[in-house]
Design an enzyme around this catalytic site. Structure first.
Site, PDB file in Angstrom:
ATOM      1  N   LYS A  83      10.101  23.158  12.071  1.00 17.05           N
ATOM      2  CA  LYS A  83      10.973  21.976  11.595  1.00 17.05           C
ATOM      3  C   LYS A  83      11.252  21.819  10.155  1.00 17.05           C
ATOM      4  O   LYS A  83      10.315  21.684   9.597  1.00 17.05           O
ATOM      5  CB  LYS A  83      10.206  20.802  12.567  1.00 17.05           C
ATOM      6  N   SER A 125      13.533  14.058  17.370  1.00 18.21           N
ATOM      7  CA  SER A 125      13.916  14.614  16.465  1.00 18.21           C
ATOM      8  C   SER A 125      13.788  16.067  16.159  1.00 18.21           C
ATOM      9  O   SER A 125      14.366  16.859  15.347  1.00 18.21           O
ATOM     10  CB  SER A 125      13.841  13.913  14.937  1.00 18.21           C
ATOM     11  N   SER A 163       9.413  12.549  19.514  1.00 23.26           N
ATOM     12  CA  SER A 163      10.104  13.694  18.946  1.00 23.26           C
ATOM     13  C   SER A 163       9.514  15.053  19.041  1.00 23.26           C
ATOM     14  O   SER A 163      10.337  15.910  18.724  1.00 23.26           O
ATOM     15  CB  SER A 163      10.229  13.397  17.382  1.00 23.26           C
TER      16      SER A 163
END
Length: 544
Positions: free
Chosen positions: A131, A211, A235
């Site tokens: 990420k 996210s 997330s």
């Protein structure tokens, strides 16, 4: 176990150079991404033998390792397959924001090491996406923001360094909800100014959730074998659930946060996202560990030497006691139907079910939780920015607010930055408004929440639906999340694992397992047993 005829892939140096030129560019900066460069890898996977393609797309990390040990598969072949999938599918999915130009060379080096008798660890030759709020030495760490597009730190986050030590190929960076979804109250999960709108591979009109949206979508689409995400409040588990993969949000303190752009020092953690419980457990075993730079890891010292990979023999469900949190149901009849089937499956596996449990927040709980995050974000972010080894170390939250206003057409075309502004307006962490709110939410989710249910009913774990099916993407009005079970495990800082539970109208939903602090081994063993019971048949609850 997958088998295939023995073969080895070789990649000519000129192909590596050509591919590197293509991969140097961010994969999703504009809607014209699919027009950039020639399709260098476009037909390579079509030439794979069916058994090998099945192994690459569905095999576990342990099976992939076994095939590489037998020289039936190479790290180069595995990385090349993933890169082709990124080239082919990322223009639509926008799950990957940048690719490591050295990925194939790293794979070649790892193959040479294996051939020489050296295997670094359980991830040797396995392509992993990271990420883009975690530092990797080859690529900038951007948070999806134009303000950080040149944030080259030349260093690895601790979790990334641990992956490399275990032999992983850092394939690239996954797109994310910009600023980890902590910029606007009306955001569209998966959207960032640099990466565009990530889409759910099961239905590209629907949200990948946030996210860690790119991480979840990429694993589901086969763009990587596994990925790392981060979670503050849902997330990891929410994108894992709606994309149909496994996600583990560890206990805060089990995994270092050094080198990860922060929101909350109280709630933030990194966690694995993978296509099976065992694969996620392999990653967790690698990234867990003490880091003197992250004081939270002091609490996890007794748990760092554990192997979280579940035993393949036996059935941990037999004799277990599992509580059903009914207060996190009732938001979708299709999800509720899948939960009833999951309860039946758990009983069939030998579990005793304790039903009708509730976790109900006090009035003001959600505002207290938001206030705690708003207080923590500004000092945490400012400290991270000040520590950057580049010219961006003069940036602050206040400066980012100004940057976004000056670049509003690119940065805020759909939603703005209310959370940035509210955090900037907060005072120091010594204020009683912060310390009191933090004390209340901790007590509500720990002593009067998860701990109370587990202890009073003598439970091994709690279960609930992780979330509803993915909603349609709406960048004008923002997300319309229907319900789920992320907040109590997130705010308590306790572990939370989600495993696919079934499909509602063709859209995946997950089943959550949670428990007290550092109960990861138990949760993984239970989820693994549940996964084995259900993997032979696709659960479905298509309500018409």
């Amino acid at each position: 176990m997958f088998t295939a005829n023995k073969f080895r892939w070789t990649i000519r140096a000129d192909l590596i150079r050509a591919l590197a030129l293509f991969l140097m560019t961010s994969m999703a900066e504009s809607d014209g991404a699919e027009e950039r460069g020639a399709r260098i890898l476009s037909s390579w996977s079509d030439k794979l033998e069916p058994a090998m393609k099945l192994l690459i797309t569905q095999g576990s990390i342990l099976e992939l390792q076994a095939a590489m040990n037998r020289r039936e598969l190479s790290a180069q072949a595995l990385a090349r397959y993933c890169l082709e999938q990124i080239e082919t599918r990322n223009a639509e999915l926008k799950a990957v924001i940048a690719v490591n130009p050295a990925a194939l060379q790293v794979a070649e080096n790892l193959d040479a090491e294996r051939n020489a008798g050296k295997v670094r660890g359980p991830l040797h030759g396995i392509p992993i996406l990271i990420k883009d709020n975690m530092e990797t030495r080859e690529l900038p760490t951007t948070m999806g923001s134009l303000a950080l597009k040149d944030n080259h730190t030349g260093r690895d986050a601790t979790v990334v360094a641990r992956l490399r030590e275990a032999g992983a190929i850092i394939l690239g960076k996954a797109n994310l909800s910009e600023w980890a979804n902590f910029r606007s109250e009306r955001s569209s999960s998966g959207w960032s100014a640099l990466g565009g709108q990530t889409r759910n591979p099961h239905d590209p009109t629907r949200s990948p959730s946030g996210s860690s949206s790119g991480s979840g979508a990429a694993v589901a689409a086969g763009l990587a074998v596994a990925a790392l995400g981060t979670e503050t409040n849902g997330s990891v588990v929410s994108p894992a659930s709606v994309n149909g993969v496994v996600g583990i949000k560890p206990t805060v303190g089990l995994v270092s946060r050094r080198g990860i752009v922060p929101i909350s020092h109280t709630l933030d953690t990194a966690g694995p996202m993978a296509r099976s419980v065992a694969d996620a457990a392999v990653l967790l075993s690698v990234i867990a560990g003490f880091d003197p730079v992250d004081v939270a890891t002091e609490a996890g010292r007794a748990h760092f030497d554990q192997d979280y990979v579940p035993a393949v023999d036996g059935n941990r469900l037999q004799g277990s006691r599992i509580g059903v949190v009914r207060s996190s149901t009732g938001f979708h009849e299709g999800v509720d139907a899948l939960l009833e089937q999951a309860i039946a499956d758990l009983k069939r596996g030998g579990a005793t079910i304790v039903d009708d449990l509730r976790l109900e927040p006090y009035d003001g709980f959600r505002q207290d939780t938001l206030d705690a995050l708003l207080y923590e974000f500004k000092p945490n972010l400012n400290a991270y920015l000040a520590g950057l080894p580049n010219e961006l170390n003069t940036l602050t939250l206040e400066g980012l607010i100004q940057f976004n206003e000056e670049n509003a057409a690119e940065e805020m075309p759909y939603f703005r930055q209310e959370l940035f502004e509210k955090s900037q307006a907060k005072g120091p962490l010594s204020e009683k408004a912060y310390t009191n709110a933090l004390a209340r939410i901790r007590r509500a989710t720990r002593e009067e929440g998860i701990d109370e249910l587990v202890e009073s009913h003598e439970l091994d774990a709690l279960i609930a639906p992780t979330s509803g099916p993915a909603w349609t993407i709406d960048r004008v009005n923002g997300d319309h999340f229907t319900g789920g079970f992320a907040t109590y495990p997130a705010v308590s800082g306790y572990p939370h694992l989600t495993v696919p539970m079934g499909m509602v109208h063709g859209l995946p939903v997950g089943l959550s397992f949670t428990g007290p602090a550092f109960s990861e081994r138990m949760l993984i063993a239970l989820a693994f047993a549940y996964e084995r019971i259900t993997k032979d048949g696709q659960r479905s609850a298509n309500q018409r």
